[in-house]
Design an enzyme around this catalytic site. Structure first.
Site, short mmCIF file in Angstrom:
data_model
loop_
_atom_site.label_atom_id
_atom_site.label_comp_id
_atom_site.label_asym_id
_atom_site.label_seq_id
_atom_site.Cartn_x
_atom_site.Cartn_y
_atom_site.Cartn_z
N SER A 12 61.91 66.32 -18.58
CA SER A 12 61.77 64.92 -18.10
C SER A 12 63.06 64.13 -18.14
O SER A 12 63.24 63.02 -17.70
CB SER A 12 60.51 64.39 -19.06
OG SER A 12 61.01 64.22 -20.25
N TYR A 43 57.60 61.80 -20.15
CA TYR A 43 56.29 62.23 -19.47
C TYR A 43 55.27 62.29 -20.70
O TYR A 43 54.03 62.44 -20.11
CB TYR A 43 56.55 63.77 -19.12
CG TYR A 43 57.07 64.04 -17.80
CD1 TYR A 43 57.89 62.79 -17.13
CD2 TYR A 43 57.35 65.15 -16.93
CE1 TYR A 43 58.49 63.36 -16.02
CE2 TYR A 43 57.93 65.42 -16.30
CZ TYR A 43 58.65 64.50 -15.43
OH TYR A 43 59.21 64.79 -14.01
N CYS A 74 60.64 71.80 -21.34
CA CYS A 74 59.78 70.41 -21.65
C CYS A 74 58.44 70.82 -21.88
O CYS A 74 57.88 71.51 -21.03
CB CYS A 74 59.79 69.65 -20.34
SG CYS A 74 58.79 68.05 -20.56
N ASN A 75 58.05 70.73 -23.22
CA ASN A 75 56.79 71.20 -23.53
C ASN A 75 55.52 70.32 -22.82
O ASN A 75 54.60 70.89 -22.44
CB ASN A 75 56.54 70.76 -25.16
CG ASN A 75 57.28 71.86 -25.84
OD1 ASN A 75 56.74 72.84 -26.37
ND2 ASN A 75 58.55 71.56 -26.25
N THR A 76 55.77 69.01 -22.47
CA THR A 76 54.86 68.33 -21.78
C THR A 76 54.35 68.96 -20.38
O THR A 76 53.35 69.34 -19.99
CB THR A 76 55.26 66.91 -21.67
OG1 THR A 76 55.67 66.45 -22.98
CG2 THR A 76 53.95 66.14 -21.41
N CYS A 193 58.78 69.40 -28.89
CA CYS A 193 59.15 68.78 -27.96
C CYS A 193 60.84 68.92 -28.05
O CYS A 193 61.43 68.83 -29.15
CB CYS A 193 58.70 67.42 -28.54
SG CYS A 193 59.49 66.17 -27.34
N THR A 194 61.32 69.13 -26.78
CA THR A 194 62.71 69.69 -26.76
C THR A 194 63.50 68.54 -27.24
O THR A 194 64.96 68.86 -27.24
CB THR A 194 63.10 70.20 -25.44
OG1 THR A 194 62.70 69.10 -24.53
CG2 THR A 194 62.07 71.50 -25.21
N HIS A 195 63.09 67.34 -27.34
CA HIS A 195 64.10 66.25 -28.16
C HIS A 195 64.10 66.28 -29.23
O HIS A 195 65.28 65.87 -29.94
CB HIS A 195 63.33 64.92 -27.58
CG HIS A 195 63.34 64.05 -26.42
ND1 HIS A 195 62.81 64.81 -25.08
CD2 HIS A 195 64.05 63.00 -25.83
CE1 HIS A 195 63.40 64.00 -24.18
NE2 HIS A 195 64.06 62.93 -24.70
N1 DGL Z 1 61.20 66.82 -23.92
C1 DGL Z 1 59.85 66.81 -23.68
C2 DGL Z 1 58.98 67.68 -24.13
O1 DGL Z 1 59.66 68.77 -24.74
C3 DGL Z 1 59.11 65.36 -23.99
C4 DGL Z 1 60.08 64.14 -23.58
C5 DGL Z 1 58.78 63.14 -22.76
O2 DGL Z 1 57.89 62.84 -23.40
O3 DGL Z 1 59.17 62.92 -21.45
O4 DGL Z 1 57.86 67.47 -24.17
#
Ligand code: DGL
Length: 275
Positions: A12, A43, A74-76, A193-195
């Site tokens: 995202s 996302y 991205c997990n989402t 979450c990859t952040h």
């Molecule tokens: N990096 C996204 C993940 O791994 C989440 C960031 C978002 O909320 O867009 O879920």
């Protein structure tokens, strides 16, 4: 003529760069295109339908740039869009293309990281509400108990580079307290979450030193190595000139400034124009 196809890496926004970094470390020679949908991020709170539409649009754009293989870093997006794309789009429109996510490779190995057989998952609301991790982990490790905590404030804190300040303490402590309330004996926290790898030093301020804090970069990279070994027909399609391109649906100048925080080196991105 040399092969110019690339592996597409999608998120995202910025978080996928933490996974991309690990992928490049394992597989430095392939060509890659990274795409962050910053114009429409985060996302985490969007509905299934919206995350599916946005993710599919970005995946099709990466296909059009010559990526026969796309990783949803991205997990989402993996939780909300991957299965529909794999089952309802690829077989009919793109039978020779593949899209892989980050949830299954993580679920496949996570049992090795817990002795108390209890894992805490931290993620966006979208990932947590989808129940993807409890469902997938149960398939591989039915003896492992999974508790989850959605952490909606972490992505905004990280994207604004406020995650290591004292201002972040309140939310980090609140989320960890809520997680431990559900399972005081958990001994592994999965950063789903990859952040979140960026916030590890702050999490560690509030965690016992023996707590396993697991991020996904190395897991996803090693699963990609295995995938390419097992799928030589796909591996042969990817060019090996070590060419990397970065695209954002947002403002490339803003992206370049913030992306270095996630990627650890300077990035020069171009704009992907949303139709
Ligand atoms: N990096 C996204 C993940 O791994 C989440 C960031 C978002 O909320 O867009 O879920």
């Amino acid at each position: 003529m040399s092969n110019t196809n690339s592996i597409g890496v999608f998120d995202s926004g910025y978080g996928g760069l933490t996974v991309f970094k690990s992928i490049i470390k394992e597989l430095p020679d392939y060509n890659y295109i990274y795409l962050g949908d910053n114009a429409r991020a985060p996302y985490g709170d969007h509905s299934f339908e919206i995350v599916y539409q946005y993710t599919l649009q970005c995946v099709e754009w990466l296909f059009a740039q010559g990526c026969p293989l796309v990783i949803l870093a991205c997990n989402t997006a993996s939780a909300k869009a991957l299965r529909s794309i794999q089952q309802h789009v690829l077989p009919f429109k793109y039978p020779d293309h593949r899209v892989l996510g980050v949830i299954r490779p993580t679920a496949e190995v996570i049992g090795a990281y817990t002795q108390s057989r209890t894992i805490g998952v931290m993620g966006t609301r979208g990932t947590v509400n989808s129940e993807s991790y409890p469902i997938e982990i149960k398939k591989f490790f039915p003896d492992v108990k999974v508790v989850q905590q959605s952490c909606p404030m972490l992505v905004p804190l990280i994207e604004n580079n406020e995650h290591l300040t004292s201002g972040a303490n309140h939310f980090v402590k609140k989320y960890l307290d809520e997680l431990f309330l559900q399972a005081p004996n958990l001994d592994c926290i999965l950063l789903a979450c990859t952040h979140y790898p960026l916030i590890i030093p702050k999490l560690q301020q509030f965690l016992p030193t023996n707590m396993q804090v697991l991020s996904q970069g190395a897991i996803v990279a090693s699963s990609l190595v295995t995938y390419l070994k097992n799928h030589p027909e796909m591996e042969r399609k990817i060019g090996r000139t070590g060419y990397k391109q970065f695209f954002t649906s947002g403002d490339p100048e803003v992206f370049d400034n913030r992306a270095s925080l996630f990627f650890g080196e300077n990035i020069h991105s171009k704009q992907m124009k949303l139709q």
